[in-house]
Design an enzyme around this catalytic site. Structure first.
Site, mmCIF file in Angstrom:
data_model
loop_
_atom_site.group_PDB
_atom_site.id
_atom_site.type_symbol
_atom_site.label_atom_id
_atom_site.label_comp_id
_atom_site.label_asym_id
_atom_site.label_seq_id
_atom_site.Cartn_x
_atom_site.Cartn_y
_atom_site.Cartn_z
ATOM 1 N N SER A 156 45.631 32.541 60.802
ATOM 2 C CA SER A 156 47.013 32.285 61.215
ATOM 3 C C SER A 156 47.173 30.828 61.676
ATOM 4 O O SER A 156 46.904 29.916 60.915
ATOM 5 C CB SER A 156 47.415 33.281 62.303
ATOM 6 N N ASP A 181 45.226 35.059 56.168
ATOM 7 C CA ASP A 181 46.575 35.599 56.347
ATOM 8 C C ASP A 181 47.555 34.604 56.964
ATOM 9 O O ASP A 181 48.246 34.910 57.941
ATOM 10 C CB ASP A 181 46.542 36.887 57.175
ATOM 11 N N HIS A 363 47.882 41.989 60.520
ATOM 12 C CA HIS A 363 47.787 40.530 60.403
ATOM 13 C C HIS A 363 46.427 40.018 60.871
ATOM 14 O O HIS A 363 45.893 39.062 60.315
ATOM 15 C CB HIS A 363 48.905 39.889 61.219
#
Length: 400
Positions: A156, A181, A363
């Site tokens: 992220s 991700d 996530h």
């Protein structure tokens, strides 16, 4: 929920956790509990997954900054792990145990500025440029002018910082890059709703166990094993407050009286609090109520992500092209193909990077499915001859 929204959800023990293949690992899967058996939300120390911890000092114009790193392994390339916004290096704990059982490598998991146990002079400067420089400075402080081969792996926000670090050539011995991700398109689309999302999170927790339980039941971390070590790096005990000495002594006196009367009924205690509050200056009453809140909810988030809004655009804008332009082998791990934007879709079709989708994950892919992520990273390292397999690990090369 979009990728960035999910990203912002944000003593040793006798033995290490069971390694993959030992029959006891629960990495990447929900823990199966017997009928009537309570799930264990108690925290687990970092030492169950990492071999050592170090505070790395970095000198700059304003003095010294101290960056916390957790390490494992003694041979092979260094995998420098960068966590997502609001998380910490501890989010890589279970992944670390999984990857070092598959390939010969060294792990360095870093608490970025403003996060975890890292202490810097200006913790509010979370610009991509500053954090990328931090990564380069930590590498230089640890290894000097001759750093070992290093692969940057980021989740992220950490994935974005890894790309900014690579594109600025801040790690001279960089051999590979992995984003987990994070995609520019979906990240940028989420920015407008981020503040509302952050306001919806609990602001305090009664205990570490309570925070761990919330993280699992809310879906922030789907793997209980990882949540038990990871959440320790996301929350902290509420700090004390400074007050005039007179008000402090009054508050302490009231608290002491309440403690002495613990055996009394709840209604008696409630009346006593109200009686003690009467006649006190309003400033002192507010102070007392504030302290009571701290007493009831002793843990809060380590970082106020809402205050970092001015940096969000800089983390993600132009990220896809920066990633594609890095002249090193690249890996992109996603929780779903819907996360790909146009630039990455074209780049993937042109073979500019390796991509793998890990379905049935949230996530926090590396926490939800640490064994699958470790397998993908290990296969990437072996395919490019960056590392040697150990423990009989067999590569399974993905089709994309």
């Amino acid at each position: 929920m979009s990728a960035l929204e999910k990203s912002m959800h944000l003593g040793r023990l006798p033995s290490r956790p069971p390694l993959p293949g030992s029959g006891g690992s629960q990495s990447g899967a929900k823990m199966r509990m017997g009928p009537g058996r309570k799930r264990d939300f108690s925290p687990v120390p970092w030492s169950q997954y990492f071999e050592s911890m170090e505070d790395v000092e970095v000198e700059n114009e304003t003095g010294k900054d101290t960056f916390r790193v957790y390490k494992s392994g003694s041979e092979g390339p260094v995998l420098l792990l960068l966590h997502g916004g609001g998380h910490s290096a501890l989010s890589w704990a279970v992944f670390t145990a999984a990857i070092i059982s598959r390939v010969q490598c060294r792990i360095v998991a870093l608490d970025l500025r403003g996060h975890g146990e890292t202490k810097v002079k200006n913790s509010e400067d979370l610009s991509a440029e500053t954090m990328a420089k931090d990564v380069g400075n930590v590498v230089e402080a640890m290894y000097g002018d001759l750093p070992p081969p290093i692969m940057l792996i980021g989740h992220s926000m950490g994935g974005a910082i890894a790309v900014h670090t690579a594109s600025s050539n801040l790690v001279p011995s960089l051999l590979g890059l992995c984003m987990i991700d994070v995609v520019e398109g979906t990240a940028m689309d989420a920015l407008n709703s981020m503040q509302n999302f952050l306001r919806g999170r609990p602001k305090t927790f009664k205990s570490l166990e309570n925070a761990i339980e919330w993280s699992v039941k809310s879906g922030q971390i789907r793997n209980l094993e990882s949540a038990r070590v990871s959440m320790v790096g996301q929350v902290k005990q509420c700090e004390g407050i400074t007050s005039p000495e007179g008000s402090k002594s009054i508050v302490e006196g009231i608290i002491e009286e309440e403690e002495e009367d613990e055996e009394g009924s709840e209604s008696v205690n409630k009346r006593k609090k109200e009686d003690d509050m009467e006649g006190l200056p309003s400033e002192t009453q507010n102070l007392l109520l504030f302290l009571q809140t701290k007493k009831d909810h002793p843990y809060t988030w380590r970082i106020e992500l809402a205050k970092t809004e001015k940096y969000w655009d800089g983390w993600f804008r132009g990220l896809s092209n920066l990633f594609l332009s890095c002249p090193i082998p690249k890996l992109l791990l996603l929780a779903g193909v819907d996360r790909l934007d146009k630039d990455l879709t074209i780049g993937q079709m042109q073979g500019k990077f390796q991509m793998q989708v890990l379905p049935q994950c949230g996530h926090a892919v590396h926490e939800d499915a640490p064994d699958k992520v470790a397998e993908a990273v290990a296969t990437f390292l072996i395919r490019h001859r960056f590392a040697e397999p150990i423990g009989g690990f067999q590569c399974v090369f993905p089709g994309c």
